[in-house]
Design an enzyme around this catalytic site. Sequence first.
Site, PDB file in Angstrom:
ATOM      1  N   ASP A 272       0.847  -1.192   0.000  1.00  0.00           N
ATOM      2  CA  ASP A 272       0.000   0.000   0.000  1.00  0.00           C
ATOM      3  C   ASP A 272       0.885   1.245   0.000  1.00  0.00           C
ATOM      4  O   ASP A 272       1.426   1.624   1.037  1.00  0.00           O
ATOM      5  CB  ASP A 272      -0.917  -0.024   1.218  1.00  0.00           C
ATOM      6  CG  ASP A 272      -1.802   1.215   1.319  1.00  0.00           C
ATOM      7  OD1 ASP A 272      -1.804   2.020   0.368  1.00  0.00           O
ATOM      8  OD2 ASP A 272      -2.487   1.375   2.343  1.00  0.00           O
TER       9      ASP A 272
ATOM     10  N   GLU B 243      31.756   8.851   2.733  1.00  0.00           N
ATOM     11  CA  GLU B 243      32.442   8.711   4.017  1.00  0.00           C
ATOM     12  C   GLU B 243      31.493   9.221   5.099  1.00  0.00           C
ATOM     13  O   GLU B 243      31.493  10.405   5.443  1.00  0.00           O
ATOM     14  CB  GLU B 243      33.744   9.517   4.018  1.00  0.00           C
ATOM     15  CG  GLU B 243      34.718   9.131   2.903  1.00  0.00           C
ATOM     16  CD  GLU B 243      35.868  10.121   2.757  1.00  0.00           C
ATOM     17  OE1 GLU B 243      36.003  11.015   3.625  1.00  0.00           O
ATOM     18  OE2 GLU B 243      36.609  10.021   1.765  1.00  0.00           O
TER      19      GLU B 243
ATOM     20  N   GLU C 117      30.122   9.675   8.709  1.00  0.00           N
ATOM     21  CA  GLU C 117      30.518   9.658  10.125  1.00  0.00           C
ATOM     22  C   GLU C 117      29.289   9.426  10.998  1.00  0.00           C
ATOM     23  O   GLU C 117      28.158   9.738  10.604  1.00  0.00           O
ATOM     24  CB  GLU C 117      31.184  10.984  10.493  1.00  0.00           C
ATOM     25  CG  GLU C 117      32.471  11.235   9.713  1.00  0.00           C
ATOM     26  CD  GLU C 117      32.954  12.673   9.792  1.00  0.00           C
ATOM     27  OE1 GLU C 117      34.172  12.891   9.611  1.00  0.00           O
ATOM     28  OE2 GLU C 117      32.126  13.581  10.015  1.00  0.00           O
TER      29      GLU C 117
ATOM     30  N   GLU D 169      36.888   9.172  15.061  1.00  0.00           N
ATOM     31  CA  GLU D 169      36.919  10.520  14.496  1.00  0.00           C
ATOM     32  C   GLU D 169      37.316  11.546  15.570  1.00  0.00           C
ATOM     33  O   GLU D 169      37.693  11.196  16.684  1.00  0.00           O
ATOM     34  CB  GLU D 169      35.550  10.868  13.876  1.00  0.00           C
ATOM     35  CG  GLU D 169      35.519  10.712  12.357  1.00  0.00           C
ATOM     36  CD  GLU D 169      36.468  11.676  11.651  1.00  0.00           C
ATOM     37  OE1 GLU D 169      36.869  12.689  12.250  1.00  0.00           O
ATOM     38  OE2 GLU D 169      36.838  11.403  10.495  1.00  0.00           O
TER      39      GLU D 169
ATOM     40  N   GLU E  24      34.194   6.588  11.996  1.00  0.00           N
ATOM     41  CA  GLU E  24      34.064   6.565  10.539  1.00  0.00           C
ATOM     42  C   GLU E  24      34.546   5.219  10.018  1.00  0.00           C
ATOM     43  O   GLU E  24      35.555   4.687  10.496  1.00  0.00           O
ATOM     44  CB  GLU E  24      34.873   7.702   9.897  1.00  0.00           C
ATOM     45  CG  GLU E  24      34.749   7.770   8.386  1.00  0.00           C
ATOM     46  CD  GLU E  24      35.508   8.938   7.785  1.00  0.00           C
ATOM     47  OE1 GLU E  24      36.242   8.723   6.792  1.00  0.00           O
ATOM     48  OE2 GLU E  24      35.388  10.073   8.305  1.00  0.00           O
TER      49      GLU E  24
ATOM     50  N   HIS F 130      31.292  13.176   3.439  1.00  0.00           N
ATOM     51  CA  HIS F 130      32.041  13.612   2.270  1.00  0.00           C
ATOM     52  C   HIS F 130      31.733  12.661   1.118  1.00  0.00           C
ATOM     53  O   HIS F 130      31.749  11.434   1.284  1.00  0.00           O
ATOM     54  CB  HIS F 130      33.534  13.623   2.559  1.00  0.00           C
ATOM     55  CG  HIS F 130      33.924  14.571   3.647  1.00  0.00           C
ATOM     56  ND1 HIS F 130      35.167  14.569   4.245  1.00  0.00           N
ATOM     57  CD2 HIS F 130      33.236  15.574   4.258  1.00  0.00           C
ATOM     58  CE1 HIS F 130      35.229  15.519   5.162  1.00  0.00           C
ATOM     59  NE2 HIS F 130      34.057  16.136   5.194  1.00  0.00           N
TER      60      HIS F 130
ATOM     61  N   ARG G 111      41.302  22.002   2.885  1.00  0.00           N
ATOM     62  CA  ARG G 111      40.169  21.263   3.441  1.00  0.00           C
ATOM     63  C   ARG G 111      39.073  22.164   3.990  1.00  0.00           C
ATOM     64  O   ARG G 111      38.053  21.666   4.463  1.00  0.00           O
ATOM     65  CB  ARG G 111      40.658  20.304   4.531  1.00  0.00           C
ATOM     66  CG  ARG G 111      41.470  19.135   3.977  1.00  0.00           C
ATOM     67  CD  ARG G 111      41.974  18.202   5.066  1.00  0.00           C
ATOM     68  NE  ARG G 111      42.760  17.111   4.503  1.00  0.00           N
ATOM     69  CZ  ARG G 111      42.266  15.943   4.104  1.00  0.00           C
ATOM     70  NH1 ARG G 111      40.977  15.709   4.216  1.00  0.00           N
ATOM     71  NH2 ARG G 111      43.046  15.014   3.598  1.00  0.00           N
TER      72      ARG G 111
ATOM     73  N   GLU H 254      35.760  15.823  -4.315  1.00  0.00           N
ATOM     74  CA  GLU H 254      35.179  15.466  -3.017  1.00  0.00           C
ATOM     75  C   GLU H 254      34.311  16.634  -2.566  1.00  0.00           C
ATOM     76  O   GLU H 254      34.822  17.715  -2.284  1.00  0.00           O
ATOM     77  CB  GLU H 254      36.282  15.200  -1.991  1.00  0.00           C
ATOM     78  CG  GLU H 254      35.753  14.869  -0.614  1.00  0.00           C
ATOM     79  CD  GLU H 254      36.852  14.825   0.449  1.00  0.00           C
ATOM     80  OE1 GLU H 254      37.002  13.789   1.099  1.00  0.00           O
ATOM     81  OE2 GLU H 254      37.566  15.853   0.606  1.00  0.00           O
TER      82      GLU H 254
ATOM     83  N   ARG I 149      32.187  18.204   0.236  1.00  0.00           N
ATOM     84  CA  ARG I 149      32.328  17.992   1.677  1.00  0.00           C
ATOM     85  C   ARG I 149      31.130  18.445   2.503  1.00  0.00           C
ATOM     86  O   ARG I 149      31.101  18.235   3.704  1.00  0.00           O
ATOM     87  CB  ARG I 149      33.595  18.721   2.161  1.00  0.00           C
ATOM     88  CG  ARG I 149      34.864  18.181   1.517  1.00  0.00           C
ATOM     89  CD  ARG I 149      36.083  19.065   1.804  1.00  0.00           C
ATOM     90  NE  ARG I 149      36.407  19.167   3.215  1.00  0.00           N
ATOM     91  CZ  ARG I 149      37.086  18.256   3.907  1.00  0.00           C
ATOM     92  NH1 ARG I 149      37.501  17.154   3.317  1.00  0.00           N
ATOM     93  NH2 ARG I 149      37.341  18.442   5.182  1.00  0.00           N
TER      94      ARG I 149
END
Length: 449
Positions: free
Chosen positions: A57, A136, A138, A193, A200, A249, A321, A338, A340
């Site tokens: 349903d 990735e 966490e 982490e 992670e 990420h 970063r 990547e 982030r």
Amino acid sequence: MGCNCNKTTREEIMKIIEEQNVHFFRLQFVDILGNMKNVAIPLSQIEKALDGNMMFDGSSIDGFVRINESDMYLKPDFNTFTVLPWRNQSGTNAARIICDVAKADGTPFEGCPRNNLKRVLAEAKDMGYTMNVGTEAEFFLFELNEDGTGSTVTHDVAGYFDVDPGDKGINCRREIIETLEAMGFEIEASHHEVAEGQHEVNFKYADALTAADNTVTFKWVVRSIAAEYGLHATFMPKPVFGINGSGMHTNQSLFNLDGTNAFFDEKGPLQLSETAYKYIGGLVKNAAGFAAVTNPLVNSYKRLVPGYEAPVYVAWSASNRSALIRIPASRGVGTRTEVRCPDPTCNPYLAFAMMLNSGLDGVKNNLEAPSSVDQDIFSMTPAEKEAAGIDSLPANLKEAIDALKMNPIADETLGSHILENYIENKEQEWDDYRTAVTDWELNNYLNNY
């Protein structure tokens, strides 16, 4: 689990069911918000399920359909079949298979996020590209309250890359890894982490559809194994004020149909191809307009603030970063971007579709990537950020919803059914939050006014 390039057959599934004494079967799918749902069936119904004849349903699933058009079918993807290692009871096993949702006439349901990603990937293939993704995600491991609900009390005081005995989550994390490996995941690394109680586990990238399947499976396994240890695993982006939040990420790359990496050019600047730079340009252009999908909760924007390693500023770099988009050092087949900002509460089927079409928007329209920003953006003054043309992501869910509404690629990427229902749900979430009276307000106002 399986990879879409290694086709699993019905005969192989039936053989595994017999050899491993599988008596129960879970037909899994996700709703528009990315919540995993399933229909559990006994052994007697497995052949019917493999034929795609199991009905459910759809009106009972948030954002799917109205009650007068509710009959829907679950069409299994044989490549996602796997036995569940932690569900062995008295010698019998359970297994799962991920399904696409079909309408009563057998056609793909446009409100199914997995169907939608398959459509977007098919359109990319018509342009000559396939997409690989590695996430990735966490998460935190917390103690349980007396009533069995999750607390925000961590059971360890370890930090980044710490070891036992400080990292008390190491045994739970080990069993998570062993379970994932038994289900076909290739685990590349795991570690504690930055924040207390934060972890992670990294697994190998895959084609985008398999990566989305892997991501929802990963979150389910983590929560299930944590519960076996009397812990609560949460992927909430910012469960505790003052410490790092949890991100997801998302590494992504385009491959040409001949199997070569479309982002790699040995002679290009930074050994990146023109396609890579255009893709980056598309991501930068559309970042604010996909944030409501990659960062879908009110709480997501408590993570996206300066000072906690979370990317707030829309820029790219090969070495920085603090930028939203980073280019990892690997080249050749490993050349990738990547992104982030996403957090693990997003629906990966929708998030991958939005990021892919954002990048392809740059490729189709020959967008130039802005200059890379290689200094710490968090240390730049507002004037310096303005001079460099660095915008910020939306500051809250309301701003993100408004940006999604104005994003011209949103409707073509998500389809009108998903987009309208998604926005309606998120606007209700924002309104509930906006009108709620919080502990912060009571603590600051009740005795002062």
